[in-house]
Design a protein around this motif. Structure first.
Motif, PDB file in Angstrom:
ATOM      1  N   ALA A  23     -15.597 -31.387   1.271  1.00  0.00           N
ATOM      2  CA  ALA A  23     -14.628 -31.264   0.184  1.00  0.00           C
ATOM      3  C   ALA A  23     -14.553 -29.831  -0.303  1.00  0.00           C
ATOM      4  O   ALA A  23     -13.472 -29.282  -0.524  1.00  0.00           O
ATOM      5  N   LEU A  24     -15.705 -29.181  -0.463  1.00  0.00           N
ATOM      6  CA  LEU A  24     -15.710 -27.798  -0.904  1.00  0.00           C
ATOM      7  C   LEU A  24     -15.163 -26.875   0.172  1.00  0.00           C
ATOM      8  O   LEU A  24     -14.485 -25.891  -0.117  1.00  0.00           O
ATOM      9  N   GLN A  56     -25.351 -20.890 -10.468  1.00  0.00           N
ATOM     10  CA  GLN A  56     -25.235 -22.191  -9.808  1.00  0.00           C
ATOM     11  C   GLN A  56     -23.821 -22.437  -9.291  1.00  0.00           C
ATOM     12  O   GLN A  56     -23.625 -22.936  -8.183  1.00  0.00           O
ATOM     13  N   VAL A  57     -22.838 -22.091 -10.107  1.00  0.00           N
ATOM     14  CA  VAL A  57     -21.439 -22.277  -9.680  1.00  0.00           C
ATOM     15  C   VAL A  57     -21.153 -21.448  -8.437  1.00  0.00           C
ATOM     16  O   VAL A  57     -20.540 -21.934  -7.476  1.00  0.00           O
ATOM     17  N   TRP A 253      -9.010 -25.898 -17.148  1.00  0.00           N
ATOM     18  CA  TRP A 253      -9.861 -26.992 -16.671  1.00  0.00           C
ATOM     19  C   TRP A 253      -9.032 -28.025 -15.925  1.00  0.00           C
ATOM     20  O   TRP A 253      -9.393 -28.453 -14.825  1.00  0.00           O
ATOM     21  N   ASN A 254      -7.926 -28.422 -16.498  1.00  0.00           N
ATOM     22  CA  ASN A 254      -7.089 -29.458 -15.877  1.00  0.00           C
ATOM     23  C   ASN A 254      -6.497 -28.996 -14.552  1.00  0.00           C
ATOM     24  O   ASN A 254      -6.179 -29.825 -13.685  1.00  0.00           O
ATOM     25  N   TYR A 260     -14.228 -28.732  -7.903  1.00  0.00           N
ATOM     26  CA  TYR A 260     -14.699 -27.604  -8.692  1.00  0.00           C
ATOM     27  C   TYR A 260     -15.046 -28.043 -10.113  1.00  0.00           C
ATOM     28  O   TYR A 260     -15.956 -27.490 -10.737  1.00  0.00           O
ATOM     29  N   GLN A 261     -14.331 -29.005 -10.634  1.00  0.00           N
ATOM     30  CA  GLN A 261     -14.722 -29.576 -11.924  1.00  0.00           C
ATOM     31  C   GLN A 261     -16.134 -30.162 -11.822  1.00  0.00           C
ATOM     32  O   GLN A 261     -16.961 -29.985 -12.730  1.00  0.00           O
ATOM     33  N   ALA A 262     -16.402 -30.849 -10.712  1.00  0.00           N
ATOM     34  CA  ALA A 262     -17.731 -31.431 -10.508  1.00  0.00           C
ATOM     35  C   ALA A 262     -18.802 -30.348 -10.396  1.00  0.00           C
ATOM     36  O   ALA A 262     -19.916 -30.511 -10.902  1.00  0.00           O
TER      37      ALA A 262
END
Length: 362
Positions: A23-24, A56-57, A253-254, A260-262
């Motif tokens: 997915a990433l 971490q991101v 964010w939306n 990426y939200q996860a």
């Protein structure tokens, strides 16, 4: 992401499901965001949580999502951080929600209010008790999305230039204190001042203020308060378990891909538990050092605590009668507080009391 760090994130209870590499890999979009901290760089615990998050991101996205962290005041002053995020001046902030309680008292409930939840109960309310959803419903009105991003544990009651022996000694004391706690202490005669962390020491040194609360031994030692205000009181009954939040511009964010939200949620969960662990590890040694250096450690007189508790309930009654958002979130916290401390009374309190009693026996 390192296995150790991922397990720490999962242990917080706030981590979402593990991310699938494909997915990433399919997300080609790159992001470069800026994050303003509400704290000076010198405070490696509370400021450092934002660096832990950003690292971490970056790691979890293979460098596709980079977040640059700026200390308080470098691009946005602490007092304007939430507004800067809400208006999309900057993508993110890592700060205390209660700094913005002047805009709406409901902001205070996102961090800490007097005589409410300790750190574990605050995390439980946010993550399992629906608290973060309630907060985000409120924050959305200000263009914000939030994620818990750290907790200091119960804080100290602050540094005072003169000894406090009873409630009357607080009359006229000019004190740096944040959030609704200032309104509560005002009822006891205190003159509250909201001053950024980096400006507290010179204000104490010059006598512009008579007292100041900040966090706890580790950070307080770094800022040197004991040199100019020797009386160190405990506990900080207005901050039993203050949460620091990551605020994201709601539109930004939306617009993020779900994966990426996860990533951001996992990184925030990791920072959340990492901060508390650091404080719990570092505060004991710092407290010993402060006392050895001349700090006069004292418990608040009982009449001060009782008067503050009564004043807190007066403030809550006033605010719930006039502010629907405040009432919704406060009522949820209050109900959870009753249940949470019922459990703690049975297990945590009994165990901790026994352990502390044995420690004092040597």
């Amino acid at each position: 992401m390192k296995r150790r760090n991922f397990l720490k994130a999962a242990a917080s209870g706030g981590a979402v499901a593990a991310l699938a590499t494909p997915a990433l890999a399919q997300t080609a979009t790159k992001f470069q965001w800026r994050l303003t901290s509400g704290f000076p760089r010198s405070l490696d615990t509370i400021y450092g949580a934002a660096e832990v998050f950003a690292e971490q991101v970056k790691t979890m996205t293979n460098g596709n999502f980079e977040i640059q962290v700026f200390p308080a005041g470098e691009i946005v002053p602490t007092a304007q951080a939430a507004e800067a995020v809400g208006t999309n001046t900057i993508e993110m902030a890592h700060t205390c929600s209660y700094y913005y309680w002047g805009k709406d008292p409901t902001f205070a409930l996102g961090t800490a209010t007097p005589f409410m939840l300790n750190a574990r109960l605050m995390n439980a309310w946010l993550i399992e008790g629906g608290g973060n959803d309630l907060l985000n419903t409120f924050y959305a009105k200000h263009g914000l999305f939030s994620m818990p991003g750290g907790n200091t544990g119960t804080q100290m009651g602050g540094w005072y230039r003169k000894e406090i022996t009873n409630v009357a000694d607080l009359d006229g004391v000019k004190m740096r204190i944040a959030g609704i706690a200032g309104k509560v202490m005002e009822k006891l005669g205190v003159v509250p001042q909201q001053i950024p962390g980096g400006d507290i020491y010179p204000a104490l040194e010059r006598g512009t203020i008579d007292a100041a609360e900040w966090v706890g031994p580790y950070d307080d030692q770094k800022l040197g308060f004991y040199k100019v205000a020797p009386y160190y009181y405990y506990p900080g009954f207005w901050e039993g378990g203050p949460t620091v939040h990551f605020f994201v511009n709601l539109e930004k964010w939306n617009a993020l891909p779900p994966e990426y939200q996860a990533v951001l949620q996992n990184a925030a969960a990791n920072a959340n538990i990492d901060m508390l662990a650091k404080y719990d590890y570092r505060n004991p040694e710092a407290l010993r050092s402060l006392v050895a250096g001349g700090a006069k450690l004292k418990a608040f007189p009982q009449d001060v605590v009782e008067a503050a508790y009564a004043a807190s309930n007066e403030v809550y009654d006033e605010l719930t009668a006039t502010n629907a958002d405040f009432k919704t979130i406060y009522d949820s916290q209050k109900a959870f507080r009753s249940e949470g401390y019922l459990w703690f009374q049975v297990a945590e309190y009994s165990f901790d009391t026994f352990q502390i009693r044995n420690r004092t026996k040597g």
